[in-house]
Design an enzyme around this catalytic site. Structure first.
Site, PDB file in Angstrom:
ATOM      1  N   ARG A 148      29.161 -42.642  81.133  1.00 14.02           N
ATOM      2  CA  ARG A 148      30.107 -42.802  80.011  1.00 14.02           C
ATOM      3  C   ARG A 148      31.449 -42.141  80.283  1.00 14.02           C
ATOM      4  O   ARG A 148      32.501 -42.747  80.192  1.00 14.02           O
ATOM      5  CB  ARG A 148      29.525 -42.149  78.759  1.00 14.02           C
ATOM      6  CG  ARG A 148      28.545 -42.971  78.007  1.00 14.02           C
ATOM      7  CD  ARG A 148      28.308 -42.314  76.637  1.00 14.02           C
ATOM      8  NE  ARG A 148      27.174 -42.922  75.991  1.00 14.02           N
ATOM      9  CZ  ARG A 148      25.919 -42.505  76.164  1.00 14.02           C
ATOM     10  NH1 ARG A 148      25.653 -41.492  76.951  1.00 14.02           N
ATOM     11  NH2 ARG A 148      24.926 -43.111  75.539  1.00 14.02           N
ATOM     12  N   SER A 189      32.494 -31.090  83.991  1.00  8.45           N
ATOM     13  CA  SER A 189      31.090 -31.291  83.627  1.00  8.45           C
ATOM     14  C   SER A 189      30.370 -29.944  83.460  1.00  8.45           C
ATOM     15  O   SER A 189      30.238 -29.433  82.335  1.00  8.45           O
ATOM     16  CB  SER A 189      30.422 -32.171  84.671  1.00  8.45           C
ATOM     17  OG  SER A 189      29.121 -32.459  84.291  1.00  8.45           O
ATOM     18  N   ARG A 190      29.938 -29.365  84.561  1.00  2.00           N
ATOM     19  CA  ARG A 190      29.303 -28.050  84.525  1.00  2.00           C
ATOM     20  C   ARG A 190      29.682 -27.304  85.797  1.00  2.00           C
ATOM     21  O   ARG A 190      29.664 -27.893  86.900  1.00  2.00           O
ATOM     22  CB  ARG A 190      27.770 -28.165  84.456  1.00  2.00           C
ATOM     23  CG  ARG A 190      27.206 -28.548  83.109  1.00  2.00           C
ATOM     24  CD  ARG A 190      27.416 -27.460  82.048  1.00  2.00           C
ATOM     25  NE  ARG A 190      26.815 -27.810  80.770  1.00  2.00           N
ATOM     26  CZ  ARG A 190      27.441 -28.415  79.758  1.00  2.00           C
ATOM     27  NH1 ARG A 190      28.718 -28.750  79.881  1.00  2.00           N
ATOM     28  NH2 ARG A 190      26.805 -28.676  78.636  1.00  2.00           N
ATOM     29  N   GLU A 206      30.110 -18.839  83.123  1.00  2.00           N
ATOM     30  CA  GLU A 206      30.912 -18.739  81.890  1.00  2.00           C
ATOM     31  C   GLU A 206      30.366 -17.629  81.002  1.00  2.00           C
ATOM     32  O   GLU A 206      29.150 -17.448  80.958  1.00  2.00           O
ATOM     33  CB  GLU A 206      30.880 -20.081  81.155  1.00  2.00           C
ATOM     34  CG  GLU A 206      31.620 -21.154  81.916  1.00  2.00           C
ATOM     35  CD  GLU A 206      31.630 -22.497  81.190  1.00  2.00           C
ATOM     36  OE1 GLU A 206      31.368 -22.540  79.971  1.00  2.00           O
ATOM     37  OE2 GLU A 206      31.911 -23.496  81.865  1.00  2.00           O
ATOM     38  N   HIS A 244      36.576 -24.295  79.195  1.00  2.45           N
ATOM     39  CA  HIS A 244      35.568 -25.254  78.700  1.00  2.45           C
ATOM     40  C   HIS A 244      36.003 -25.895  77.378  1.00  2.45           C
ATOM     41  O   HIS A 244      35.359 -25.693  76.334  1.00  2.45           O
ATOM     42  CB  HIS A 244      34.215 -24.553  78.535  1.00  2.45           C
ATOM     43  CG  HIS A 244      33.058 -25.529  78.583  1.00  2.45           C
ATOM     44  ND1 HIS A 244      31.843 -25.228  79.112  1.00  2.45           N
ATOM     45  CD2 HIS A 244      32.960 -26.819  78.169  1.00  2.45           C
ATOM     46  CE1 HIS A 244      31.027 -26.272  79.022  1.00  2.45           C
ATOM     47  NE2 HIS A 244      31.691 -27.256  78.445  1.00  2.45           N
TER      48      HIS A 244
HETATM   49  C1  DGY Z   1      28.817 -30.682  76.144  1.00  3.73           C
HETATM   50  O1  DGY Z   1      28.814 -31.461  75.199  1.00  3.73           O
HETATM   51  O2  DGY Z   1      27.822 -30.442  76.803  1.00  3.73           O
HETATM   52  C2  DGY Z   1      30.108 -30.016  76.467  1.00  3.73           C
HETATM   53  O3  DGY Z   1      30.086 -29.335  77.660  1.00  3.73           O
HETATM   54  C3  DGY Z   1      30.554 -29.151  75.338  1.00  3.73           C
HETATM   55  O4  DGY Z   1      31.115 -30.012  74.440  1.00  3.73           O
END
Ligand code: DGY
Length: 328
Positions: free
Chosen positions: A160, A242-243, A272, A290
């Site tokens: 997405r 993303s992460r 984080e 973030h």
């Molecule tokens: C999520 O939705 O996982 C984002 O990292 C925070 O909105």
């Protein structure tokens, strides 16, 4: 289950309108102080609730589920990522996990695109230079960045968010390359004029900007390892919304410091809320706290998703956003 009597424990402060609607519908324990609950507090909340409305930062691991008692039946996560939830441990106790996958994709993609522009064009460096009084007037050779148009964007994870990034990037004249476990629907691929790379290594060696858009799972931890980062060309940039765990941050910082990579734009970090000091010190790195989904609209819609999932569950139906695996 009677919706009126369903007890919901909310772990963080949510937007006022979301909390008001939750309070209309259910018996709710809120967290008005918005302090991250420690393990003991989290378990105590879970033990007295039918539903835990969790979010990023809550460590819902195997120990949590083992101690959460028998009342908890649904974890309705406020957020798309579920890497803080042990899905297998939840499943073993027949606890349903839901998330908010669709509503934040566009805002998150805006932030990725902003970083794709900001790093090569040195936006933050320019702001800092101006603020520090270093602007002596226009010069033919000062503050030169790199052109974005015509570059190859390699998207890791064309889901997405990745597709929303690709659409924006096409408008800025980038060509789209992507790596997924399998190629996407050919119609979408054709619309995006996207090139599929089965081999991530090969894609990395051929792209100018990499955008990380896949979820963090045990299989994707340090997907951009030192070895893989070294495959990138020295003029390449890395963008991640993303992460943090998807990238070996130390390796990224070392390669940037050594001039083996041109720079990075990161909205997420491995540890984080701490950001890697080496990355903080690098001029050609843009770091954000973030905030890719941090719009009023996204956060309200995420709240709406949480409410819909809980309401469907309360009414005896399957919540729409059930998470089956860690893959979004
Ligand atoms: C999520 O939705 O996982 C984002 O990292 C925070 O909105």
């Amino acid at each position: 289950m009677n919706a009126k009597r369903l007890k919901i424990a909310v772990t963080r402060k949510l937007p006022d309108a979301v909390e008001a609607r939750l309070a209309d519908l259910f018996d709710v324990i809120f967290n008005p102080d918005d302090v991250l609950l420690d393990r003991g507090a989290l378990i105590a909340r879970a033990r007295e609730a039918d539903v835990l409305a969790s979010t990023l930062g809550d460590q819902l691991d195997a120990v949590f589920f083992a101690q959460a008692g028998d009342r908890l039946k649904l974890v309705a996560n406020f957020g798309a990522g579920v890497d803080h939830i042990d899905l297998a441990a939840a499943r073993a106790k027949d606890i349903i996990v839901t998330n908010t996958p669709s509503v934040l994709a566009e805002d998150a993609a805006d932030m990725a695109m902003a970083l794709i522009l900001a790093v090569p064009r040195r936006l933050v460096e320019g702001v800092r230079a101006l603020e520090m009084g270093a602007f002596q007037g226009w010069s033919p050779t000062w503050m030169l960045g790199r052109r974005v148009r015509g570059k190859k964007l390699g998207i890791i994870g064309l889901g997405r968010v990745g597709q929303a990034v690709a659409l924006r990037a096409r408008a800025f004249g980038l060509s789209i390359h992507y790596h997924n476990r399998a190629s996407i629907n050919p119609h979408v691929e054709e619309e995006l004029e996207a090139t599929y790379w089965e081999s991530l290594d090969q894609m990395l060696a051929h792209t100018d900007i990499v955008s990380v858009n896949c979820p963090h799972t045990p299989a994707t931890y340090h997907l951009l390892s030192r070895r893989r980062l070294e495959l990138l060309q020295p003029h390449a940039y890395v963008v991640n919304i993303s992460r943090g765990e998807l990238i070996d941050e130390d390796a990224l910082a070392d390669l940037i410091a050594a001039g083996r990579l041109a720079g990075a734009g990161l909205d997420v970090f491995e540890n984080e809320p701490s950001a890697n000091p080496k990355l903080m010190a690098a001029p050609n790195v843009v770091l954000l706290p973030h905030m890719a989904s941090a719009t009023v609209e996204s956060r309200l819609e995420m709240g709406e998703c949480v409410i819909i999932n809980i309401k469907m569950f309360a009414d005896g139906h399957k919540p729409p956003d059930r998470v089956i695996s860690g893959i979004l």
